[in-house]
Write a protein that holds these residues in place. Structure first.
Motif, PDB file in Angstrom:
ATOM      1  N   TYR A  33       0.806  -1.219   0.000  1.00 19.81           N
ATOM      2  CA  TYR A  33       0.000   0.000   0.000  1.00 19.81           C
ATOM      3  C   TYR A  33       0.839   1.270   0.000  1.00 19.81           C
ATOM      4  O   TYR A  33       0.312   2.346  -0.242  1.00 19.81           O
ATOM      5  CB  TYR A  33      -0.952   0.024   1.200  1.00 19.81           C
ATOM      6  CG  TYR A  33      -2.130  -0.894   1.033  1.00 19.81           C
ATOM      7  CD1 TYR A  33      -3.229  -0.517   0.273  1.00 19.81           C
ATOM      8  CD2 TYR A  33      -2.142  -2.156   1.617  1.00 19.81           C
ATOM      9  CE1 TYR A  33      -4.306  -1.370   0.102  1.00 19.81           C
ATOM     10  CE2 TYR A  33      -3.217  -3.014   1.461  1.00 19.81           C
ATOM     11  CZ  TYR A  33      -4.299  -2.615   0.702  1.00 19.81           C
ATOM     12  OH  TYR A  33      -5.360  -3.456   0.541  1.00 19.81           O
ATOM     13  N   LEU A  68      -5.109  -3.612   7.553  1.00 24.60           N
ATOM     14  CA  LEU A  68      -5.435  -4.132   6.218  1.00 24.60           C
ATOM     15  C   LEU A  68      -6.928  -4.214   5.936  1.00 24.60           C
ATOM     16  O   LEU A  68      -7.376  -3.723   4.892  1.00 24.60           O
ATOM     17  CB  LEU A  68      -4.762  -5.481   5.987  1.00 24.60           C
ATOM     18  CG  LEU A  68      -3.240  -5.418   5.914  1.00 24.60           C
ATOM     19  CD1 LEU A  68      -2.655  -6.800   5.677  1.00 24.60           C
ATOM     20  CD2 LEU A  68      -2.782  -4.468   4.830  1.00 24.60           C
ATOM     21  N   LYS A  72      -8.619  -1.752   3.083  1.00 21.93           N
ATOM     22  CA  LYS A  72      -9.351  -2.393   1.972  1.00 21.93           C
ATOM     23  C   LYS A  72     -10.786  -1.885   1.914  1.00 21.93           C
ATOM     24  O   LYS A  72     -11.325  -1.610   0.836  1.00 21.93           O
ATOM     25  CB  LYS A  72      -9.332  -3.917   2.132  1.00 21.93           C
ATOM     26  CG  LYS A  72      -7.987  -4.535   1.808  1.00 21.93           C
ATOM     27  CD  LYS A  72      -7.984  -6.028   2.043  1.00 21.93           C
ATOM     28  CE  LYS A  72      -6.585  -6.589   1.823  1.00 21.93           C
ATOM     29  NZ  LYS A  72      -6.501  -8.015   2.161  1.00 21.93           N
ATOM     30  N   HIS A  73     -11.401  -1.739   3.080  1.00 22.72           N
ATOM     31  CA  HIS A  73     -12.776  -1.252   3.138  1.00 22.72           C
ATOM     32  C   HIS A  73     -12.860   0.185   2.627  1.00 22.72           C
ATOM     33  O   HIS A  73     -13.727   0.516   1.812  1.00 22.72           O
ATOM     34  CB  HIS A  73     -13.290  -1.331   4.578  1.00 22.72           C
ATOM     35  CG  HIS A  73     -14.722  -1.689   4.678  1.00 22.72           C
ATOM     36  ND1 HIS A  73     -15.185  -2.725   5.436  1.00 22.72           N
ATOM     37  CD2 HIS A  73     -15.825  -1.153   4.121  1.00 22.72           C
ATOM     38  CE1 HIS A  73     -16.487  -2.815   5.338  1.00 22.72           C
ATOM     39  NE2 HIS A  73     -16.898  -1.857   4.549  1.00 22.72           N
ATOM     40  N   SER A  75     -10.837   1.580   0.637  1.00 21.84           N
ATOM     41  CA  SER A  75     -10.493   1.576  -0.793  1.00 21.84           C
ATOM     42  C   SER A  75     -11.718   1.337  -1.670  1.00 21.84           C
ATOM     43  O   SER A  75     -11.718   1.654  -2.849  1.00 21.84           O
ATOM     44  CB  SER A  75      -9.451   0.495  -1.092  1.00 21.84           C
ATOM     45  OG  SER A  75      -8.243   0.789  -0.454  1.00 21.84           O
ATOM     46  N   LYS A  76     -12.762   0.772  -1.084  1.00 21.14           N
ATOM     47  CA  LYS A  76     -13.995   0.487  -1.827  1.00 21.14           C
ATOM     48  C   LYS A  76     -14.952   1.677  -1.840  1.00 21.14           C
ATOM     49  O   LYS A  76     -15.970   1.634  -2.534  1.00 21.14           O
ATOM     50  CB  LYS A  76     -14.724  -0.707  -1.205  1.00 21.14           C
ATOM     51  CG  LYS A  76     -13.982  -2.017  -1.313  1.00 21.14           C
ATOM     52  CD  LYS A  76     -14.795  -3.091  -0.626  1.00 21.14           C
ATOM     53  CE  LYS A  76     -14.016  -4.367  -0.470  1.00 21.14           C
ATOM     54  NZ  LYS A  76     -14.766  -5.350   0.330  1.00 21.14           N
TER      55      LYS A  76
END
Length: 197
Positions: A33, A68, A72-73, A75-76
């Protein structure tokens, strides 16, 4: 800006201990990242995107082990609503909320936020508190950008995870970041540019 400078800037402005910020950054770097290259003076220069990912991780994850899934969450998240004009209208509608945070860092670095505050006549002493970025860490996960003057909402923009269709939102877990943090990041980027000359 070098990773150590980003670490120090985020620690100073968020109140998170430097060693903890370093632990967050290590997890992010090891999982692709963050930019990575060498060590010491050969270390990768941090971009506004790297700063955005780090700030989002600090705001969204209560501890390094949770970084992480939260990144990731976030990033959505996608643009879901907001003003198309003004300063916040300059944030990307095509990327994620993390991209919008990077856009805001860039706008601060370019001096456009300061210009906008002068245009809308925000007093210099109130400029840090006039920019409000809220990271909602429970469903629906979102990043909300707001410009407030004298207690009045002037501009707003929100990026939300579309898979989190929860009504009403769970407002128990959030983290606010003010313009002070973005100003400090911009100053660190400016200092890096001067060092490179």
């Amino acid at each position: 800006m070098l990773p150590a400078t980003l670490n120090d800037t985020l620690a100073a402005t968020t109140g998170v201990e430097s060693a903890t910020v370093r632990a967050y950054m290590r997890v992010l770097r090891e999982n692709g990242y963050l930019s990575k290259h060498g060590r010491g003076i050969a270390a990768a220069k941090m971009s506004d995107r790297d700063a955005s990912v780090c700030l989002t991780a600090l705001a969204g994850a209560p501890r390094p082990l949770d970084v992480l899934p939260q990144v990731k969450h976030f990033s959505k998240t996608v643009f879901s609503q907001g003003d198309s004009g003004g300063l916040l209208g300059m944030l990307s509608e095509k990327g994620s909320g993390i991209d919008a945070v990077a856009d805001l860092i860039r706008l601060y670095t370019q001096g456009l936020v300061e210009q906008h505050f002068e245009t809308i006549e925000v007093e210099p002493a109130m400029r840090h508190s006039s920019m409000d970025v809220v990271f909602l860490t429970t469903a629906p996960v979102s990043i909300q950008f707001r410009i407030i003057k004298n207690g009045q909402l002037l501009e707003a923009r929100m990026y939300q995870d579309p898979s989190d269709d929860i009504t009403p939102p769970d407002l128990r877990s959030y983290r606010r970041v003010s313009g002070r943090t973005f100003d400090a990041l911009a100053a660190s980027f400016h200092a890096t540019v001067r060092e490179d000359l």
